[in-house]
Design an enzyme around this catalytic site. Structure first.
Site, mmCIF file in Angstrom:
data_model
loop_
_atom_site.group_PDB
_atom_site.id
_atom_site.type_symbol
_atom_site.label_atom_id
_atom_site.label_comp_id
_atom_site.label_asym_id
_atom_site.label_seq_id
_atom_site.Cartn_x
_atom_site.Cartn_y
_atom_site.Cartn_z
ATOM 1 N N CYS A 8 -65.876 10.252 -6.411
ATOM 2 C CA CYS A 8 -66.033 11.327 -5.430
ATOM 3 C C CYS A 8 -67.455 11.859 -5.556
ATOM 4 C CB CYS A 8 -64.953 12.399 -5.553
ATOM 5 S SG CYS A 8 -64.940 13.330 -7.067
ATOM 6 N N CYS A 80 -63.251 11.034 -1.332
ATOM 7 C CA CYS A 80 -63.849 11.900 -0.316
ATOM 8 C C CYS A 80 -64.742 11.042 0.570
ATOM 9 C CB CYS A 80 -64.652 13.038 -0.958
ATOM 10 S SG CYS A 80 -66.131 12.504 -1.836
ATOM 11 N N CYS A 87 -71.163 5.224 -1.395
ATOM 12 C CA CYS A 87 -70.846 4.307 -2.494
ATOM 13 C C CYS A 87 -71.762 3.091 -2.411
ATOM 14 C CB CYS A 87 -69.388 3.869 -2.404
ATOM 15 S SG CYS A 87 -68.894 2.753 -3.732
#
Length: 138
Positions: A8, A80, A87
């Protein structure tokens, strides 16, 4: 041994709770870790609501994404939209899941109101990890 990574934004609440549940529910059959795109420190409310479930995450540290661990994971779960969108790219062998959960750190109101939101998110995470464990057993 399968490896899972929970991500997250700040590795302060949701991913820490997910790591705690995964360690308990998935056990030693999995390598489990969590990290953030940024480091925000461990949220004390996450520690408090996990302790209510008998899981101690008080010694956990907020960590940045480890690219080597990420790339060698079997499953990466983003908790999230920010983590999903930011990412780092992973090899095609890494399965990705996105669990769009409310950020309990943004909850407002009385302390009781805020803890209610933390508990709701905690319980959603627990449910998803129980489902994940069930599906792995099939």
């Amino acid at each position: 041994m399968p490896q899972i990574y929970f991500l997250c934004t700040g590795n302060s609440c949701r991913s820490q709770m997910a790591e705690g549940f995964a360690r308990k529910i998935l056990g030693k059959q999995w390598r489990v870790a969590s990290a953030g795109i940024e480091v925000h420190g461990l949220n004390p409310n996450a520690v408090k609501v996990m302790a209510e479930k008998g899981i101690d995450i008080a010694k956990n540290k907020s960590k940045l994404v480890d690219t080597d661990y990420l790339n060698s994971s079997d499953l990466v779960v983003t908790l999230c939209g920010d983590a999903r969108d930011r990412c780092p790219v992973t090899p095609a062998t890494v399965v990705k899941q996105h669990w769009p959960l409310r950020d309990p750190a943004l909850a407002q109101g009385t302390e009781a109101d805020v803890l209610t939101v933390f508990r709701q998110v905690r319980d959603q995470i627990e449910s998803r990890i129980l489902e994940l464990a069930h599906n792995q057993g099939e």
